[in-house]
Write an enzyme that holds these catalytic residues in place. Structure first.
Site, PDB file in Angstrom:
ATOM      1  N   SER A 164     -12.889  56.744 110.385  1.00  0.00           N
ATOM      2  CA  SER A 164     -11.977  57.884 110.448  1.00  0.00           C
ATOM      3  C   SER A 164     -10.714  57.538 109.675  1.00  0.00           C
ATOM      4  O   SER A 164     -10.319  56.364 109.589  1.00  0.00           O
ATOM      5  CB  SER A 164     -11.609  58.201 111.904  1.00  0.00           C
ATOM      6  N   TYR A 179      -7.664  54.922 119.797  1.00  0.00           N
ATOM      7  CA  TYR A 179      -8.700  55.418 118.887  1.00  0.00           C
ATOM      8  C   TYR A 179      -8.448  54.913 117.470  1.00  0.00           C
ATOM      9  O   TYR A 179      -9.359  54.394 116.807  1.00  0.00           O
ATOM     10  CB  TYR A 179      -8.713  56.950 118.905  1.00  0.00           C
ATOM     11  N   LYS A 183     -10.863  52.449 115.037  1.00  0.00           N
ATOM     12  CA  LYS A 183     -11.360  52.900 113.739  1.00  0.00           C
ATOM     13  C   LYS A 183     -10.874  51.993 112.610  1.00  0.00           C
ATOM     14  O   LYS A 183     -11.588  51.775 111.624  1.00  0.00           O
ATOM     15  CB  LYS A 183     -10.953  54.357 113.484  1.00  0.00           C
TER      16      LYS A 183
END
Length: 295
Positions: A164, A179, A183
């Site tokens: 991402s 998060y 990533k």
């Protein structure tokens, strides 16, 4: 020599797509299936996998779809997935590590509300990081390692990691620190795997999507993205979220002869969102408005 049907062909390839029942994984599986590949889609929810398989079969593609329930959150789960594939296949051409999870903060906070932000950060605990790491990072490593024996038997083996732009951008308001950290780890893991697997001629590349309709952006049952994700997508210079074919295109490239000289790279597929992230994401908004317009 340069016909598109030849250099971009995935016909006859054996492919595994983790998280293939929903979102980007589902679109990727459809792209392979419609173009003649045999696609194994994995995920934790059998009913979701079965429904996706039936939906894709109605498209009338020239490939085949096989569902395989499994959980990449543990080494044991990854080993079981790999063993199940080894029982049916003598080689594996492409592994797409697409399974991923996100989480929100336990306490909401406007990025400029210092007291709320302090509470938000202090509310993060071990579970918040561990859950994301187990799937977004550990699962990529363990499943890739478990499938190396089958990948080695392919003429043009390819491993693709779906990360991402959250792993590259310093976005204060979009997503969570947890998060984005996982990533970023997934992106670097892709680089390290590319180096380590080079003696096997196994290519490893990473794709970093921006905003696409998925369960994480509020797209449940094709209902569209939630308001927060929609506003985030408008920060991209192209002023919209991504379309399914726009993730499938790079996937087919990396899986075919056309991408056969691509190794150890990462692609941003985000409509230019990463380019604009540092410009707009730091714009202060009065805390009391709580509009989050800086997404």
């Amino acid at each position: 020599m340069f016909k598109i049907d030849e250099i971009f062909s995935v016909a006859g390839k054996v492919v595994v797509v983790t998280g293939g029942g929903t979102g980007l994984g589902k679109a990727i599986a459809a792209g392979y299936y419609e173009n003649g590949a045999k696609v194994y889609i994995t995920g934790r929810r059998k009913e979701v996998l079965d429904a996706t398989a039936e939906e894709l079969k109605k498209l009338g593609g020239s490939g085949s779809i096989v569902t395989l329930q499994g959980d990449v959150a543990t080494k044991e789960g990854c080993t079981k997935i790999a063993d199940a594939i080894k029982e049916k296949e003598s080689k594996l051409d492409v592994l797409v590590n697409c399974a991923g999870v996100g989480n929100a903060y336990k306490k909401p906070a406007h990025p400029d509300d210092q007291d709320a932000l302090q509470e938000q950060l202090q509310a993060v605990d071990d579970v918040d990081f561990n859950q994301l790491n187990s799937i977004n990072v550990n699962g990529v490593f363990f499943l890739t390692a478990a499938l190396v024996p089958l990948l080695r038997k392919s003429e043009n083996p390819s491993v693709i990691i779906i990360a991402s732009i959250a792993g590259l951008a310093n976005q204060r308001a979009t997503g969570s620190i947890m998060y984005g950290t996982t990533k970023a780890a997934a992106i670097h893991l892709g680089t390290l795997l590319a180096g380590r697997l080079s003696p096997f001629k196994i290519r490893v590349n990473t794709i970093c999507p921006g905003i696409f309709p998925t369960e994480m952006t509020g797209d449940v049952g094709g209902s569209g993205m939630n308001d927060m994700s929609t506003r985030a997508s408008l920060r991209a210079p192209l002023k919209r979220g991504g379309e399914p074919q726009e993730i499938v295109g790079p996937i087919l490239l990396l899986s075919s002869k056309a991408g056969g000289y691509m190794h150890g790279t990462h692609f941003t597929v985000d409509g230019g969102r990463l380019m604009a992230a540092g410009i707009n994401d730091g714009i202060a908004q009065p805390a009391e408005t709580n509009t989050y317009d800086q997404f």
